[in-house]
Design an enzyme around this catalytic site. Structure first.
Site, PDB file in Angstrom:
ATOM      1  N   GLY A  14       0.844  -1.185   0.000  1.00 51.20           N
ATOM      2  CA  GLY A  14       0.000   0.000   0.000  1.00 51.20           C
ATOM      3  C   GLY A  14       0.881   1.237   0.000  1.00 51.20           C
ATOM      4  O   GLY A  14       1.306   1.692   1.056  1.00 51.20           O
ATOM      5  N   SER A 135      -0.244   7.706  13.961  1.00 51.77           N
ATOM      6  CA  SER A 135      -0.583   9.128  13.935  1.00 51.77           C
ATOM      7  C   SER A 135       0.633   9.985  13.650  1.00 51.77           C
ATOM      8  O   SER A 135       1.751   9.644  14.018  1.00 51.77           O
ATOM      9  CB  SER A 135      -1.193   9.577  15.265  1.00 51.77           C
ATOM     10  OG  SER A 135      -1.432  10.967  15.214  1.00 51.77           O
ATOM     11  N   LYS A 189      -6.474   4.780  18.762  1.00 54.39           N
ATOM     12  CA  LYS A 189      -6.228   5.764  17.702  1.00 54.39           C
ATOM     13  C   LYS A 189      -7.496   6.570  17.421  1.00 54.39           C
ATOM     14  O   LYS A 189      -7.439   7.786  17.210  1.00 54.39           O
ATOM     15  CB  LYS A 189      -5.729   5.068  16.430  1.00 54.39           C
ATOM     16  CG  LYS A 189      -5.581   5.986  15.210  1.00 54.39           C
ATOM     17  CD  LYS A 189      -4.587   7.088  15.470  1.00 54.39           C
ATOM     18  CE  LYS A 189      -4.292   8.060  14.358  1.00 54.39           C
ATOM     19  NZ  LYS A 189      -5.056   8.120  13.160  1.00 54.39           N
ATOM     20  N   HIS A 192      -7.875   9.070  20.150  1.00 53.53           N
ATOM     21  CA  HIS A 192      -6.852  10.091  19.885  1.00 53.53           C
ATOM     22  C   HIS A 192      -7.403  11.103  18.875  1.00 53.53           C
ATOM     23  O   HIS A 192      -7.290  12.314  19.060  1.00 53.53           O
ATOM     24  CB  HIS A 192      -5.574   9.423  19.360  1.00 53.53           C
ATOM     25  CG  HIS A 192      -4.628  10.352  18.666  1.00 53.53           C
ATOM     26  ND1 HIS A 192      -4.855  10.843  17.396  1.00 53.53           N
ATOM     27  CD2 HIS A 192      -3.450  10.889  19.052  1.00 53.53           C
ATOM     28  CE1 HIS A 192      -3.870  11.643  17.050  1.00 53.53           C
ATOM     29  NE2 HIS A 192      -2.999  11.690  18.028  1.00 53.53           N
ATOM     30  N   ASN A 193      -8.010  10.615  17.819  1.00 51.94           N
ATOM     31  CA  ASN A 193      -8.554  11.516  16.799  1.00 51.94           C
ATOM     32  C   ASN A 193      -9.713  12.345  17.334  1.00 51.94           C
ATOM     33  O   ASN A 193      -9.846  13.522  16.982  1.00 51.94           O
ATOM     34  CB  ASN A 193      -9.004  10.724  15.569  1.00 51.94           C
ATOM     35  CG  ASN A 193      -7.836  10.245  14.740  1.00 51.94           C
ATOM     36  OD1 ASN A 193      -6.710  10.133  15.235  1.00 51.94           O
ATOM     37  ND2 ASN A 193      -8.076   9.937  13.485  1.00 51.94           N
ATOM     38  N   GLU A 196      -8.260  15.038  19.219  1.00 54.79           N
ATOM     39  CA  GLU A 196      -7.708  15.973  18.225  1.00 54.79           C
ATOM     40  C   GLU A 196      -8.815  16.908  17.703  1.00 54.79           C
ATOM     41  O   GLU A 196      -8.589  18.119  17.575  1.00 54.79           O
ATOM     42  CB  GLU A 196      -7.106  15.133  17.093  1.00 54.79           C
ATOM     43  CG  GLU A 196      -6.523  15.883  15.928  1.00 54.79           C
ATOM     44  CD  GLU A 196      -6.069  14.893  14.833  1.00 54.79           C
ATOM     45  OE1 GLU A 196      -5.400  13.890  15.160  1.00 54.79           O
ATOM     46  OE2 GLU A 196      -6.422  15.111  13.667  1.00 54.79           O
ATOM     47  N   LYS A 267     -13.281  12.606   8.358  1.00 55.89           N
ATOM     48  CA  LYS A 267     -13.186  11.261   7.791  1.00 55.89           C
ATOM     49  C   LYS A 267     -13.862  10.174   8.620  1.00 55.89           C
ATOM     50  O   LYS A 267     -13.839   9.018   8.247  1.00 55.89           O
ATOM     51  CB  LYS A 267     -11.712  10.893   7.583  1.00 55.89           C
ATOM     52  CG  LYS A 267     -11.102  11.596   6.369  1.00 55.89           C
ATOM     53  CD  LYS A 267      -9.713  11.093   6.132  1.00 55.89           C
ATOM     54  CE  LYS A 267      -9.102  11.703   4.874  1.00 55.89           C
ATOM     55  NZ  LYS A 267      -7.638  11.493   4.893  1.00 55.89           N
TER      56      LYS A 267
HETATM   57  C1  LIG Z   1      -1.871   0.603  -4.626  1.00 57.94           C
HETATM   58  O1  LIG Z   1      -2.163   1.846  -5.230  1.00 57.94           O
HETATM   59  C2  LIG Z   1      -3.491   2.111  -5.563  1.00 57.94           C
HETATM   60  C3  LIG Z   1      -3.571   3.459  -6.243  1.00 57.94           C
HETATM   61  O2  LIG Z   1      -2.691   4.368  -5.700  1.00 57.94           O
HETATM   62  C4  LIG Z   1      -4.380   1.969  -4.359  1.00 57.94           C
HETATM   63  O3  LIG Z   1      -5.722   2.231  -4.656  1.00 57.94           O
HETATM   64  C5  LIG Z   1      -4.190   0.583  -3.766  1.00 57.94           C
HETATM   65  O4  LIG Z   1      -5.038   0.411  -2.662  1.00 57.94           O
HETATM   66  C6  LIG Z   1      -2.737   0.376  -3.407  1.00 57.94           C
HETATM   67  N1  LIG Z   1      -2.475  -0.810  -2.601  1.00 57.94           N
HETATM   68  C7  LIG Z   1      -2.270  -2.068  -2.977  1.00 57.94           C
HETATM   69  C8  LIG Z   1      -2.005  -3.052  -1.913  1.00 57.94           C
HETATM   70  O5  LIG Z   1      -2.265  -2.437  -4.102  1.00 57.94           O
END
Ligand SMILES: *[C@@H]1O[C@H](CO)[C@@H](O)[C@H](O)[C@H]1NC(C)=O
Ligand SMILES: *[C@@H]1O[C@H](CO)[C@@H](O)[C@H](O)[C@H]1NC(C)=O
Length: 495
Positions: A14, A135, A189, A192-193, A196, A267
């Site tokens: 990610g 955070s 968390k 915490h928010n 905040e 959010k």
């Molecule tokens: C990879 O990147 C995309 C676009 O930025 C995102 O939506 C996605 O969740 C990311 N993560 C993974 C594990 O592929």
């Protein structure tokens, strides 16, 4: 060739900005890391940054399989994707290649119950799981966040070395601790928010009063917040606020802050905090007021027409009519004290919410330790958190921060200034819902006798809900109406 490459110590999937920054932070601390994202360009971007920012031990991978197999066992895989369904999808694609003893660490702002569900789901495969609050925003992720990992203690032990190096460092240690079992890391968390939200609301109210009652300019506000940041209010949010007042508008005359639309985004963690407070019957009025203010701020068009309608109805525009003869110096000092006292009440609410949840779930949360790991890295980091830590060290069973002897003394010392600010704001028509909520919380909590006796009498009258008495044990019911009629006809006071 490939086979000779040493395995990574940890993986991160990610690679949005938070993920990239955390991966670079981990690599910079010397832990070989594998990174992965479905979108190829995100992987390349991260590798590119790793080359530009230093010679970091970071390798990019383009399939879940290559990624997982590049990590040494037992594998620790951090995922930083959008909360909810994307987390489930990421877990599904990675866990296929993971083995018993491996661990998934979700670093997103996840709802704690989703984490608890996933703990059970991956447990079938022998995979361990942590829900870890992170955070500090993008800066924090890159240079030292506050980390709130909850879930498998064994899994935590296996990455403690990494987390302790990666977290923000304060004089009493790294800003990370094992929070507790289940979804406790996410829950902490979330609160915490919520805290905040309260802090930001209270600061905006201080700004509103100083600007619209005291007539202070942005330049003066910048100076005041800089000054405040050297004392008891010293914190990240006060510091960034002083910076905000110094930024000129690039697209026209004046300061940027005055050009920003007064509509607040959110959010969801603030809303969850207030919902949880209600679920647990814990009063959190300051946090709730800050959430309500965000909702009301969103009604920009409605507010504009309300201003019109009420002006036509004869309401005088107070804003801009700075109180004549106001003692600016005194107002500034009063507002500082009101802000501090209001903050104590807001933190008392957040801490009591954490304790209530901890009792419900058996998490055994250490409130002093939570205050400690919030001292650095995170958005609410503040000098004042050290005092909260000490209050809970003095007495882990402290009923409320408000009655810690040190905080109690400070609140009493600031009481008159606090009341002056709220009174002045009310008479000027400037709403200060956070400060008012905190003050009302204080005044309600500190009073040994409340008008709740009358509410009990009403409940007993119309619903036979019974009541207790102050002078004898047991529960009682009274035929209120009958007795009232009888005494009315008997005495005839108003006949
Ligand atoms: C990879 O990147 C995309 C676009 O930025 C995102 O939506 C996605 O969740 C990311 N993560 C993974 C594990 O592929
Ligand atoms: C944690 O690390 C130790 C030592 O490296 C290892 O023996 C143990 O199996 C690991 N446990 C898990 C659950 O990762």
């Amino acid at each position: 060739m490939e086979a000779s490459i040493a395995l990574s110590r940890v993986g991160l999937a990610g690679l949005a900005v938070m993920g990239q920054n955390l991966a670079l932070n981990i690599a910079e601390k010397g832990f070989p890391i594998s990174v992965y994202n479905r979108t190829v360009s995100k992987v390349d971007e991260t590798i590119h940054r790793a080359h530009n920012e230093g010679t970091f031990p970071l390798t990019g991978h383009y399939t879940p399989r290559d990624f997982v197999l590049s990590i040494q066992r037992p594998r620790s895989v951090i995922i930083l994707v959008k909360a909810g369904a994307p987390v489930d999808q990421t877990i599904a694609s990675l866990s296929e290649y993971m083995e018993p003893g491996d661990c998934i660490i979700d670093g997103g702002n996840e709802w704690y119950q989703n984490t608890e569900r996933r703990i059970h789901e991956v447990n079938d495969k022998g995979i361990l799981y942590l829900g870890m609050g992170v955070s500090g925003g993008e800066e924090g992720a890159r240079h030292g966040p506050s980390l709130m990992p909850g879930g498998s203690f064994e899994a935590y032990n296996n990455i403690t070395d990494i987390l302790q190096k990666v977290a923000a460092q304060v004089e009493d240690g790294p800003c990370v601790t094992y929070i507790g079992e289940g979804g406790s890391g996410n829950f902490v968390k979330m609160v915490h928010n919520g805290i905040e939200y309260g802090d930001m609301q209270l600061i905006s109210e201080a700004y509103d009063v100083l600007k619209n009652v005291g007539g202070l300019s942005n330049a003066e506000l910048a100076e005041i917040f800089t000054e405040w940041n050297k004392g008891e209010l010293e914190s990240f949010l006060i510091e960034i606020t002083s910076d905000i007042f110094r930024v000129r508008d690039e697209h026209g005359d004046g300061d940027l802050v005055d050009k920003i639309l007064d509509k607040t985004g959110m959010k969801g963690t603030g809303k969850w905090t207030v919902q949880q407070a209600a679920e647990l019957s814990v009063a959190a009025p300051t946090i709730a007021a800050s959430l309500d203010c965000r909702y009301l701020s969103g009604l920009k068009e409605e507010r504009e027409s309300a201003a019109e309608v009420l002006k036509e109805a004869g309401l005088k525009e107070e804003v801009g009519t700075v109180k004549s003869g106001i003692d600016k110096k005194r107002l500034i000092d009063d507002v500082r004290q009101a802000l501090y006292a209001s903050k104590i009440c807001s933190y008392a609410q957040g801490m009591n919410l954490l304790r209530a949840k901890s009792n419900e779930k058996g998490w055994n949360l250490n409130l002093g330790e939570l205050a400690r790991i919030w001292k650095g890295g995170c958005i609410i980091r503040a000098v004042f958190l050290d005092r909260i830590k000490k209050a809970y060290q003095r007495n882990p069973n402290l009923a409320s921060l408000v009655v810690d002897p040190e905080f109690a003394r400070e609140m009493v010392q600031r009481q008159s200034a606090w009341r002056r600010v709220v009174g002045l704001a009310i008479s000027a028509g400037i709403s200060t819902p956070g400060m008012c909520a905190s003050l009302a919380y204080f005044d309600t909590y500190r009073r040994a006798r409340l008008p709740a006796n009358l509410v009990q009498a009403q409940r007993d009258l119309f619903g036979a809900h019974t009541y207790e008495r102050v002078d004898r044990p047991g529960s009682f019911h009274t035929e209120w109406t009958k007795l009232a009629r009888k005494s009315n006809s008997g005495v005839g006071a108003f006949n």
